[in-house]
Design a protein around this motif. Structure first.
Motif, short mmCIF file in Angstrom:
data_model
loop_
_atom_site.label_atom_id
_atom_site.label_comp_id
_atom_site.label_asym_id
_atom_site.label_seq_id
_atom_site.Cartn_x
_atom_site.Cartn_y
_atom_site.Cartn_z
N HIS A 183 0.86 -1.21 0.00
CA HIS A 183 0.00 0.00 0.00
C HIS A 183 0.89 1.25 0.00
O HIS A 183 0.66 2.19 -0.75
CB HIS A 183 -0.87 0.10 1.25
CG HIS A 183 -1.93 -0.96 1.42
ND1 HIS A 183 -2.25 -1.90 0.46
CD2 HIS A 183 -2.76 -1.20 2.46
CE1 HIS A 183 -3.22 -2.68 0.93
NE2 HIS A 183 -3.55 -2.27 2.14
N ALA A 231 1.49 4.31 -2.76
CA ALA A 231 0.68 5.46 -2.31
C ALA A 231 0.75 6.63 -3.28
O ALA A 231 -0.25 7.29 -3.56
CB ALA A 231 1.10 5.88 -0.91
N LYS A 278 -1.49 6.51 -6.49
CA LYS A 278 -2.86 6.06 -6.19
C LYS A 278 -3.91 6.47 -7.24
O LYS A 278 -4.98 5.87 -7.30
CB LYS A 278 -3.30 6.47 -4.79
CG LYS A 278 -3.47 7.94 -4.54
CD LYS A 278 -3.93 8.12 -3.09
CE LYS A 278 -4.20 9.54 -2.68
NZ LYS A 278 -3.43 10.60 -3.29
N VAL A 309 -5.40 0.96 -8.12
CA VAL A 309 -6.29 0.81 -6.96
C VAL A 309 -5.78 -0.35 -6.13
O VAL A 309 -5.73 -1.49 -6.61
CB VAL A 309 -7.75 0.53 -7.41
CG1 VAL A 309 -8.67 0.38 -6.20
CG2 VAL A 309 -8.25 1.64 -8.33
#
Ligand SMILES: Cc1ncc(COP(=O)(O)O)c(C=O)c1O
Length: 403
Positions: A289, A293, A296, A300
């Motif tokens: 994640h 980041a 983004k 997704v």
């Protein structure tokens, strides 16, 4: 030519090397008394796995597909009944429904969680069905069939939003059988109970798969059902063993669906490491994640709702043009997968159900864009950096192309 594999999609060799001595000791034990079917190793694993899932009982079976089928049958789903599930899942979910003699009704998924959308479920029930409070039966208006059960699938290791699903089930007298085949150890915060609940401890029963690549995998086929219902567990034990509770006394026809003793012994060894492996998956997911980041707007990443602690059986991202990304990663020696490319309602196997393109728009949109990146507990930071770097290069090229 593609590079040799640098980062496999899944590494099943390393964990087995790490546990080799313990795993081989199980085989020796089985050889020493030739106890290959049933017996203490199966019973021990069943006790341990029930405890792990915070369930009272566990019945070991031959596969996750058997687990689902036996759970539906033992719960009382009858031939001709309707069972509701999501079209975004592996076909075993719906095979089990059909093989229990029931009819499949699909309800679309939520775009954030990729699991059965409780709002769409409510819509299906309210628009298409009539509830008779006297008999307690929910009947689908067009087919006149009884709706008997819901199978929420905890896909990719994230649990479905169970509170509203359980509420609807209670309101309309429906059984809930969790498909937890990808979710060993996943947790759900139930607002109703004000407590975290494990996959396998919420519905009437839950099915788990121990296919080798699962978070808890056998060294072959295996599965289990968890439940708190003593009578249902007894029925499932009979169904897995030719309908007999006592040898050669058959109360009904059943299946040869037992869990082998050696597989159970191996599963007991691996179960001791499952919590640690799940934590490693969660840490890797959170690191992915972070690595993505900044990108983004172009990728997704999996959304972890506040009410779920996912166990990341898969790390699934969405990008436009995923085939190009897959090809670029393959070129760099990085494995990927697609889970799943064709929604079930559009598969040839389900043509007879008469669903058309556009019937489940969220599932169809998601299925066209998803790609699963490497995810396994033993993945190293440098392997993960390698994956992230190649994905970012692909995304940068996409950005440049739009300028
Ligand atoms: C969501 C889901 N349901 C059911 C199954 C069936 O499990 P098995 O392959 O052990 O029969 C699987 C596993 O492949 C699965 O991923």
């Amino acid at each position: 030519m593609a590079n040799p594999t640098k980062v496999p999609f899944l590494d099943l060799v390393t964990p087995h090397k790490e546990l080799e001595d313990e795993l081989l000791a199980v085989v020796k034990k089985a050889f020493s008394n030739a106890g290959f079917i049933g017996g203490p190793m199966v019973e021990e694993f069943e006790r341990e796995f029930a405890r792990f899932c915070d369930a009272k009982l566990c019945v070991g079976v031959n596969s996750g597909t058997d687990a689902l089928r036996f759970a539906l049958m033992a719960a009382g789903v009858e031939p001709g009944d309707i069972v509701i599930t999501a079209p975004h899942t592996f076909i075993a979910t719906t095979e089990a429904i059909s093989q229990a003699g029931a009819h499949i009704a699909f309800v679309d998924i939520n775009e954030q969680t990729y699991t059965l959308d409780p709002e769409r479920l409510q819509e299906y029930i309210e628009k298409n069905c009539d509830f008779d409070p006297q008999s307690g039966k929910l009947i689908e208006r067009s087919s006149k069939r009884k709706v008997a059960a819901i199978v929420p699938v905890h896909l990719y290791g994230q649990m479905a939003d169970m509170d509203p699903i359980m509420d609807l089930a209670a309101k309309y007298g429906l059984l809930v059988i969790e498909d937890a085949c990808q979710a060993h150890g996943a947790e759900y915060f139930s607002k109703k109970a004000n407590a975290w609940k494990k996959a396998g401890a919420i519905g009437k029963a839950a099915a788990f798969s121990f296919y080798p690549g699962k978070n808890l995998g056998a060294c072959g086929e295996g599965g289990a059902i968890t439940t708190n219902d003593e009578a249902m567990a007894q029925r499932m034990k009979m169904i897995r063993d030719h309908g007999q509770a006592k040898k050669y006394y058959h109360d009904m026809e059943g299946y040869n669906g037992r869990l082998d003793s050696i597989q159970a012994g191996w599963l007991s060894v691996k179960l001791q490491h499952l919590a640690r492996w799940n934590e490693a998956r969660r840490a890797l997911a959170h690191r992915y994640h972070e690595l993505f980041a900044e990108a983004k707007d172009f990728i997704v990443v999996p959304a972890e709702a506040a009410w779920t602690k996912g166990v990341y059986h898969l790390y699934v991202v969405r990008v436009p043009n995923r085939e190009t990304l897959q090809a670029a990663l393959a070129e760099a020696g990085i494995g990927t997968g697609i889970h799943y490319p064709i929604p079930l309602h559009l598969q040839k196997a389900y043509q007879h159900l008469g669903y058309l393109q556009g019937a489940f728009p969220v599932t169809e949109r998601v299925a066209a864009e998803i790609v699963s990146l490497p995810m396994f507990p033993q993945m190293t930071v440098s392997q993960q950096d390698e994956v992230a770097q190649k994905v970012e290069e692909f995304l940068d090229a996409k950005v440049a192309a739009t300028l």
